[in-house]
Design an enzyme around this catalytic site. Structure first.
Site, mmCIF file in Angstrom:
data_model
loop_
_atom_site.group_PDB
_atom_site.id
_atom_site.type_symbol
_atom_site.label_atom_id
_atom_site.label_comp_id
_atom_site.label_asym_id
_atom_site.label_seq_id
_atom_site.Cartn_x
_atom_site.Cartn_y
_atom_site.Cartn_z
ATOM 1 N N ASP A 207 0.858 -1.199 0.000
ATOM 2 C CA ASP A 207 0.000 0.000 0.000
ATOM 3 C C ASP A 207 0.888 1.241 0.000
ATOM 4 O O ASP A 207 2.050 1.173 0.375
ATOM 5 C CB ASP A 207 -0.868 0.022 1.279
ATOM 6 N N ASP A 209 1.350 4.256 2.127
ATOM 7 C CA ASP A 209 0.907 4.625 3.475
ATOM 8 C C ASP A 209 -0.049 5.833 3.359
ATOM 9 O O ASP A 209 -0.350 6.272 2.250
ATOM 10 C CB ASP A 209 2.151 4.917 4.338
#
Ligand SMILES: CSC[C@H]1O[C@H](OP(=O)(O)O)[C@H](O)[C@@H]1O
Ligand SMILES: Nc1ncnc2[nH]cnc12
Length: 290
Positions: A207, A209
Site C-alpha cells: 500500500d 501509506d
C-alpha cells in the site's frame, strides 16, 4: 554449511521442489518462538521457515518474541536470514507490488526487548550496515531472473504498531528520507546481528501509506489483496535466491556479519555472570566456547 532462515508470512513454505519438509518445535532460553519452524531442503541447501506472526497470524508485532525467534533459528544452525516483509510505501515511485532490498532502518519501536546481552554480559555491536550486502546482491539478482525487479537499497522505518501511522507521522518519515514502513524488522535485524547471522530484508509493498493524497487510508483488506499476489512472486524470488546465497557463501561472510562478537563483548571473562552465560549458549557459543 549454509542454512537459510526465512522469516515471513504464510504460504512461503510452499516452495516448489522442497524435500524432507517437517515442522519442528524449538524452545529457547528466551522463551517460545512465534511458531514451530518448517525445515526443508531445496537441492543442497537447508532452509528453515518461521511464520513471524504464527501460522494463524495471532501474534501482533509488539507481542512477537523476537529474541526467541532469532535464538531458535541460530540453534538450528541458520547462517543467513531473509526477512520477507509486507510494508507500506513512502515513495511515489514504489507503488503496491514493488519489492525493495532494504539497506537501512530507522527504529521507532519502544516496547520490545532488543538485545540478547544483559544481566551479566554486555556487548555493543555495530549497526552501521544493518543488512548483509552479499544477501542483498543475491536477492536483487534473483529478482532479475524471476521478472520481479527488486530495488537495490532503501530505508525501512519500523513503527511499534499495531495501528498504522497518522498522516503527520507518515509525512515526517518521508522527510526523513525513508522509502518503506513496517512494524517488525526492528529489533529483528539488531538481534540477528548480535547472533552473528547475516540478515536481509525484502520489503514487499502492499500500500501507499496514508501520506498519499490519491489513495484511501491503509486498510487491512486492501493490504491482504496485494499481499497474496506478492507472496507468489516472493516464493519464486526465494527459490532463486537460496542457491545463489549458498553458492556465494565463502567460509566466512566477507562483510564480517558472522564474527561481530570478536570485538563486541565489553564484560571481561572474570566478570561475566548471572544467567547470561547459560542463556547465550547458542547466540554467543562461538566466542564463549573458545
Ligand atoms: C498486514 S499489515 C501489517 C503487518 O504487515 C507487516 O508484517 P510483516 O512485517 O510480518 O510482513 C507489518 O510489519 C505489520 O506487522
Ligand atoms: N502502511 C503500513 N504501515 C506499517 N506497516 C505496514 N505493513 C503493510 N503496510 C504497512
Amino acid at each position: 554449511m549454509t542454512c537459510i532462515g526465512i522469516i515471513g508470512g504464510s504460504g512461503l513454505y510452499d516452495l516448489p521442489g522442497l524435500t524432507d519438509g517437517h515442522w519442528e518445535t524449538v524452545e529457547t532460553p528466551f522463551g517460545t518462538p512465534s511458531d514451530q519452524i518448517f525445515r526443508a531442503r531445496l537441492g543442497d541447501t537447508d532452509l528453515a521457515f518461521l511464520p513471524r506472526h504464527g501460522r494463524g497470524h495471532g501474534v501482533n508485532p509488539s507481542e512477537i518474541n523476537y529474541r526467541a525467534n532469532i535464538d531458535a533459528l541460530k540453534r538450528l544452525g541458520v547462517t543467513d536470514i531473509l526477512s520477507m516483509s509486507a510494508c507500506g510505501s513512502l515513495a511515489e515511485d514504489l507503488p503496491p507490488g514493488s519489492f525493495v532490498a532494504v539497506d537501512q532502518f530507522i527504529d521507532r519501536t519502544h516496547a520490545r526487548a532488543r538485545s540478547f546481552f544483559s544481566h551479566g554480559m554486555v556487548a555493543h555491536v555495530s549497526m552501521a550496515e544493518p543488512t548483509c550486502a552479499r544477501l542483498r546482491a543475491a536477492v536483487v539478482a534473483a529478482g532479475g531472473e524471476t521478472g520481479t525487479p527488486v530495488r537495490d537499497g532503501g530505508t525501512y522505518v519500523t513503527i511499534e504498531g499495531p495501528q498504522f501511522s497518522t498522516k503527520a507521522e507518515s509525512h515526517l518519515y518521508r522527510q526523513w528520507g525513508a522509502q518503506v514502513i513496517g512494524m517488525t524488522n526492528m529489533p529483528e535485524a539488531r538481534l540477528a546481528r548480535e547472533a552473528e547471522i547475516c540478515y536481509q530484508t525484502v520489503a514487499m509493498v502492499t500500500d501507499y501509506d496514508c501520506w498519499h493524497e490519491e489513495e484511501e487510508a491503509v486498510e487491512v483488506s486492501a493490504v491482504i489483496r496485494v499481499l497474496k499476489d506478492n507472496a507468489d512472486r516472493a516464493r519464486a524470488l526465494v527459490a532463486h535466491a537460496a542457491p545463489r546465497i549458498a553458492a556465494a557463501r565463502a567460509a566466512t561472510c566477507p562483510h564480517g556479519c558472522d564474527r561481530v562478537l570478536d570485538t563486541a563483548i565489553i564484560t571481561p571473562p572474570e566478570a561475566r555472570g548471572g544467567d547470561a552465560l547459560a542463556r547465550l549458549d547458542a547466540v554467543a557459543g562461538r566466542v564463549l566456547k573458545s
